[in-house]
Scaffold this motif. Sequence first.
Motif, PDB file in Angstrom:
ATOM      1  N   ARG A 283       0.766  -1.135  -0.041  1.00 55.12           N
ATOM      2  CA  ARG A 283       0.446   0.355  -0.425  1.00 55.12           C
ATOM      3  C   ARG A 283       0.811   0.843  -0.036  1.00 55.12           C
ATOM      4  NH1 ARG A 283      -3.078  -3.161   3.958  1.00 55.12           N
ATOM      5  NH2 ARG A 283      -2.457  -2.033   5.673  1.00 55.12           N
ATOM      6  N   ARG A 284       2.254   1.183   0.918  1.00 53.06           N
ATOM      7  CA  ARG A 284       2.981   2.162   0.573  1.00 53.06           C
ATOM      8  C   ARG A 284       3.648   2.541  -0.267  1.00 53.06           C
ATOM      9  NH1 ARG A 284       4.602   0.336   5.723  1.00 53.06           N
ATOM     10  NH2 ARG A 284       6.438  -0.236   3.974  1.00 53.06           N
ATOM     11  N   LEU A 285       4.016   1.855  -1.022  1.00 54.52           N
ATOM     12  CA  LEU A 285       4.749   1.444  -2.373  1.00 54.52           C
ATOM     13  C   LEU A 285       3.609   2.082  -3.864  1.00 54.52           C
ATOM     14  CD1 LEU A 285       6.868   1.301  -4.130  1.00 54.52           C
ATOM     15  CD2 LEU A 285       6.451  -0.994  -4.519  1.00 54.52           C
ATOM     16  N   LEU A 286       2.451   1.378  -3.812  1.00 55.89           N
ATOM     17  CA  LEU A 286       1.104   2.098  -4.698  1.00 55.89           C
ATOM     18  C   LEU A 286       0.927   3.935  -4.227  1.00 55.89           C
ATOM     19  CD1 LEU A 286      -0.890  -0.859  -4.344  1.00 55.89           C
ATOM     20  CD2 LEU A 286      -0.193  -0.138  -6.413  1.00 55.89           C
ATOM     21  N   ASP A 287       0.863   3.970  -3.083  1.00 56.15           N
ATOM     22  CA  ASP A 287       0.240   5.154  -2.843  1.00 56.15           C
ATOM     23  C   ASP A 287       1.426   6.503  -3.607  1.00 56.15           C
ATOM     24  OD1 ASP A 287      -0.890   7.676  -1.611  1.00 56.15           O
ATOM     25  OD2 ASP A 287       0.486   7.181   0.222  1.00 56.15           O
ATOM     26  N   TYR A 288       2.645   6.267  -2.823  1.00 57.98           N
ATOM     27  CA  TYR A 288       4.165   6.517  -3.691  1.00 57.98           C
ATOM     28  C   TYR A 288       3.807   6.644  -4.970  1.00 57.98           C
ATOM     29  CZ  TYR A 288       9.059   6.793  -5.596  1.00 57.98           C
ATOM     30  OH  TYR A 288       9.414   7.318  -6.349  1.00 57.98           O
ATOM     31  N   LEU A 289       3.590   5.489  -5.892  1.00 54.62           N
ATOM     32  CA  LEU A 289       3.767   5.688  -7.542  1.00 54.62           C
ATOM     33  C   LEU A 289       3.223   6.464  -7.728  1.00 54.62           C
ATOM     34  CD1 LEU A 289       4.251   2.021  -8.124  1.00 54.62           C
ATOM     35  CD2 LEU A 289       5.806   3.627  -8.754  1.00 54.62           C
ATOM     36  N   ARG A 290       1.540   6.589  -6.766  1.00 57.02           N
ATOM     37  CA  ARG A 290       0.338   7.184  -7.875  1.00 57.02           C
ATOM     38  C   ARG A 290       0.842   8.564  -7.306  1.00 57.02           C
ATOM     39  NH1 ARG A 290      -2.657   3.791  -4.003  1.00 57.02           N
ATOM     40  NH2 ARG A 290      -3.536   2.596  -5.220  1.00 57.02           N
ATOM     41  N   ARG A 291       1.278   9.101  -6.121  1.00 55.77           N
ATOM     42  CA  ARG A 291       2.094  10.523  -6.397  1.00 55.77           C
ATOM     43  C   ARG A 291       2.973  11.354  -6.961  1.00 55.77           C
ATOM     44  NH1 ARG A 291      -0.224  12.683  -0.729  1.00 55.77           N
ATOM     45  NH2 ARG A 291      -1.012  10.838   0.357  1.00 55.77           N
ATOM     46  N   TYR A 292       3.696  10.026  -6.980  1.00 51.65           N
ATOM     47  CA  TYR A 292       5.352   9.843  -8.152  1.00 51.65           C
ATOM     48  C   TYR A 292       4.616  10.527  -9.161  1.00 51.65           C
ATOM     49  CZ  TYR A 292       9.909   9.910 -10.403  1.00 51.65           C
ATOM     50  OH  TYR A 292      10.459  10.309 -11.030  1.00 51.65           O
ATOM     51  N   ALA A 293       3.463   9.743 -10.240  1.00 49.60           N
ATOM     52  CA  ALA A 293       3.255   9.618 -11.135  1.00 49.60           C
ATOM     53  C   ALA A 293       3.101  11.140 -11.411  1.00 49.60           C
ATOM     54  CB  ALA A 293       2.256   8.344 -11.406  1.00 49.60           C
ATOM     55  N   ALA A 294       1.860  12.038 -10.332  1.00 53.33           N
ATOM     56  CA  ALA A 294       1.015  13.244 -10.373  1.00 53.33           C
ATOM     57  C   ALA A 294       2.276  14.011 -10.545  1.00 53.33           C
ATOM     58  CB  ALA A 294       0.390  13.198  -9.511  1.00 53.33           C
ATOM     59  N   ALA A 295       2.918  14.187  -9.761  1.00 53.79           N
ATOM     60  CA  ALA A 295       4.324  14.836 -10.266  1.00 53.79           C
ATOM     61  C   ALA A 295       4.910  15.390 -11.093  1.00 53.79           C
ATOM     62  CB  ALA A 295       5.278  14.821  -8.690  1.00 53.79           C
ATOM     63  N   VAL A 296       5.209  14.157 -11.619  1.00 57.25           N
ATOM     64  CA  VAL A 296       5.803  14.193 -13.521  1.00 57.25           C
ATOM     65  C   VAL A 296       4.881  14.946 -14.115  1.00 57.25           C
ATOM     66  CG1 VAL A 296       6.608  12.132 -15.239  1.00 57.25           C
ATOM     67  CG2 VAL A 296       7.144  11.706 -12.728  1.00 57.25           C
TER      68      VAL A 296
END
Length: 322
Positions: A283-296
């Motif tokens: 769950r932590r990694l999925l949350d990170y990937l969503r936020r990282y993708a939004a920042a990209v």
Amino acid sequence: MELIQLKYFLAIVEEGTMLQAAETLHVSQSTLSMAMKRLEAELGFGLFRRVGRRLYPTEDGMRFYSGTARILGELEDLAQQCRAQARRAGVAVAVEAVDFSVEALSRYSGIWPDDSIRQVRSTRNMTHQLLRSGQVDFCITAVDDTGAGFQVERILSEPMELLVSREHPLAARESVSLAELKDETFIVIKPEYAHRLSIERMCEENGFQMWHIYELHDEEALTVMVSRGMGVTFIPESIINMHGPTTMVLPPQTVPLKITDAALMRHVYLTALPNKQFGEPARRLLDYLRRYAAAVAQARAMLSMEETRAFFHTDEGCLANR
């Protein structure tokens, strides 16, 4: 004999009354009473003697209590060991959207090195097998697998550009139309990989077909072959505009060109089994990937390690439960 009966038994012995045990366990007294009657019938001896309002274990009951407490204690120790092992084992991820995955996951490991991530570079068929067998928690891919019965979440959409060698006749240009590319040789990944499928679908949506193709097994080798003048390839905007020192660097002998007459968009998806129950590390990694993708998407560039660290140390980017 059921585990819940043993837990009820321990609670009654330790609390001393059926009422207090019922309140501690958040069950009714009748539930406890019936459970103890069934347990005694199965054991063949009485567990309690009553003195006033209190219940005391019989001699047999005390021996049974000692053994039960030890066994349940060992079960709890085993559960804790398994939970700790699960945390150490971390998250298993099938990787198909290689450029995004390499950058995003390397940033994650750089910021949170104690979180273990096992990456599996995967073909299309392998990915489906890995997901269905439970060998990976989820997949990062460029293909929408909703039709294959998976749970799919799109986290990034971005334009694609054309990458050519500096020696290519188009290199002096800033843009090009798809119509001008009909005789070009395209450097692409083999058909069994998601990147190839996503490129073909993207071209098909815009009425374009790659007639001359040079196939590779390694997605990261595409840009190297372009730099050597072997052909051209499509590449995501975020890789072209990548910030800072990074894992995937475009060769200096290459030039990106914008596509003027088509909306060539690549997408990145998170794919998992329907109703998949993720552990806390996943769950932590999925949350990170969503936020990282939004920042990209906002920066229109793959973030550097420093930019990623700064983003995730703000209130906006902070991950829950870290």
